[in-house]
Design an enzyme around this catalytic site. Structure first.
Site, PDB file in Angstrom:
ATOM      1  CG  HIS A 102     -33.395 110.597 104.911  1.00 34.19           C
ATOM      2  ND1 HIS A 102     -32.636 110.025 103.938  1.00 34.19           N
ATOM      3  CD2 HIS A 102     -32.542 110.959 105.909  1.00 34.19           C
ATOM      4  CE1 HIS A 102     -31.369 110.012 104.330  1.00 34.19           C
ATOM      5  NE2 HIS A 102     -31.278 110.568 105.518  1.00 34.19           N
ATOM      6  CG  ASP A 105     -34.968 109.995 101.289  1.00 29.64           C
ATOM      7  OD1 ASP A 105     -34.489 111.123 101.084  1.00 29.64           O
ATOM      8  OD2 ASP A 105     -34.455 109.149 102.040  1.00 29.64           O
TER       9      ASP A 105
HETATM   10  C1  XLS Z   1     -24.784 110.967 105.490  1.00 28.95           C
HETATM   11  C2  XLS Z   1     -25.448 109.834 106.123  1.00 28.95           C
HETATM   12  C3  XLS Z   1     -26.939 109.720 105.861  1.00 28.95           C
HETATM   13  C4  XLS Z   1     -27.575 108.807 106.858  1.00 28.95           C
HETATM   14  C5  XLS Z   1     -29.039 108.921 106.981  1.00 28.95           C
HETATM   15  O1  XLS Z   1     -23.569 111.055 105.423  1.00 28.95           O
HETATM   16  O2  XLS Z   1     -24.780 108.669 105.748  1.00 28.95           O
HETATM   17  O3  XLS Z   1     -27.154 109.313 104.560  1.00 28.95           O
HETATM   18  O4  XLS Z   1     -27.262 107.476 106.571  1.00 28.95           O
HETATM   19  O5  XLS Z   1     -29.455 110.167 107.386  1.00 28.95           O
END
Ligand code: XLS
Ligand code: NI
Ligand code: NI
Length: 437
Positions: A102, A105
């Protein structure tokens, strides 16, 4: 390759199943050929930046337990660069060919759109150098449209257009970053794209906004040369009570309704499938049947807990069933296996993160080998095909071709009398999985 953050840990070797070395692969041999492709090409493993390099172990009941050696400076971009150095050292040592992130991140964001864009520019410059040096590539990028407090009522489904505009600014920058880093795909996971109470929600309008927003994002990316797929990642709930991207069937219906099927496919997460009351295999099959099996977020839930525990995968039987679907579908449509999984709060040694990934990678490798053996050597495929043989010719075939009426079915039923029982053989099929593990 730098060795500063995990200096005690070597590049993880493949040593085979009889090794006692906890820092070695037993099953994942990236060069091994299975059904005409290397394991590396089949599995396309990716590291999830958020869990592995941002997850602190904090939970609603306690403060962080994972202390990071790169948390030594207050300058956001410097800190982000150090974190990235650690991440690439880690991925290189595990031979992980891909990563996913993201925007937030990579580097901390403020409330200043232009400053955030600059930060992302700087950190993606750094990422581009690392990618070049290691050969590690970006499987997908995404924007975090759920953590910032402004998104508490949703992002592209927020009742306030002002918030929606901020989501747009963020997605634009995240798409720019993904294109700059040659990302293979771009993901939308609708964390707060849903609602908590219908009393304050116009669901129809919110879903229309979501569709409009996805079109804008897609058009922008295409205009700027993005050739990859967009993935929607279904999840039924958490953090919202009701999420619009509930499960694969729901998302496929949505994509069809809003004319997004050509550019979007699915990123399916194990623990989201189980939260929706499905098996993971079911969700994979639904996507595969629609030609929309894009990618997967690998993890596992806890059968006693009702939330997204995001544990590393380790159930060979379930993974084998999943690999059967994936192999028969011809693999992922541009995606791979992203470890959207985190080590436990009390797993506090640096080696724990390595062992977690080794376990996940070995489990998938073993499942791949097992599923391939089942397809190649066992009666599994023939049995499944024969089960439908009555539709291969005669009246069954006429029915499939649309050449029978309801009256014809009645005539056939009378002519043939009561059908005999044909066993589904489920226990035998389950034993076949056990046999080939
Ligand atoms: C949350 C999601 C998130 C997505 C990316 O439950 O898995 O981590 O993979 O935004
Ligand atoms: Ni996920
Ligand atoms: Ni999840």
């Amino acid at each position: 390759m730098n060795n500063a953050y995990f200096s005690k840990i070597p590049v993880i070797p493949f040593e085979g199943k009889s090794t006692d070395n906890p820092l070695a692969f037993r099953w994942y041999n990236e060069h091994q050929i299975v059904a005409g492709k290397t394991m590396k090409e089949h599995l396309r493993f990716a590291c999830a930046y958020w869990h592995s390099f941002c997850g602190t172990g904090a939970d609603p009941f306690g403060s962080p337990t994972h202390m990071f050696p790169w948390d030594t400076t207050n300058d956001a971009v410097d800190k982000a660069r150090q974190k990235m150095d650690a991440a690439f050292e880690f991925m290189h040592k595990l031979s992980l060919p891909f990563y996913c992130f993201h925007d937030v991140d990579l580097v901390d964001f403020t409330d200043d759109v232009i400053d955030n864009e600059k930060r992302l520019q700087l950190i993606t410059d750094h990422a581009a150098q690392h990618q070049k040096a290691t050969g590690i590539s970006l499987l997908w990028g995404t924007a975090n449209l759920f953590s910032n407090t402004r998104y508490m009522n949703g992002a592209s489904t927020n009742p306030d257009f002002h918030v929606l505009a901020h989501a747009g600014a963020q997605v634009k920058a995240a798409i720019d970053a993904t294109i700059k880093l040659n990302g293979a795909n771009y993901v939308f996971w609708g964390g707060r794209e849903g609602y908590m109470s219908l009393l304050n929600t116009n669901m129809k309008r919110e879903k229309e906004h979501l569709a409009k927003f996805l079109h804008l994002a897609k058009d922008y990316a295409r205009k700027n040369g993005f050739k990859g797929k967009f993935f929607i990642e279904p999840k039924p709930c958490e953090p919202s009570k009701h999420q619009y991207d509930y499960d694969c069937e729901t998302v496929i219906g949505f994509l069809r309704q809003y004319d997004l099927l050509n550019d979007f496919s699915l990123n399916i997460e194990v623990n989201h499938a189980t939260l929706a009351g499905h098996t993971f295999q079911h969700e994979l099959q639904v996507a595969a049947d629609a030609g929309l099996l894009g990618s997967m977020d690998a993890n596992r839930g806890d059968y006693q807990n009702g939330w997204d525990t995001d544990q590393f995968p380790n159930n060979i039987v379930e993974l084998t069933e999943a690999m059967l679907v994936i192999l028969e579908a011809g693999g992922f449509g541009g995606g791979g296996i992203n470890f959207d999984a985190k080590i436990r709060r009390n797993s506090t040694d640096p080696e724990d993160l390595f062992m977690a990934h080794i376990g996940g990678m070995d489990s998938f490798a073993r499942a791949l080998l097992t599923a391939n053996d089942i397809l190649e050597k066992s009666p599994y495929k023939t049995f499944r095909a024969n089960r439908y043989a009555s539709f291969d010719n005669g009246k069954g075939k006429d029915f499939e071709s649309g050449n029978l009426t309801l009256e014809d079915l009645r005539t056939y039923a009378i002519e043939k009398g009561e059908p005999s029982k044909i066993s589904g053989k489920q226990e035998w099929l389950e034993n076949i999985i056990n046999q080939y593990i």
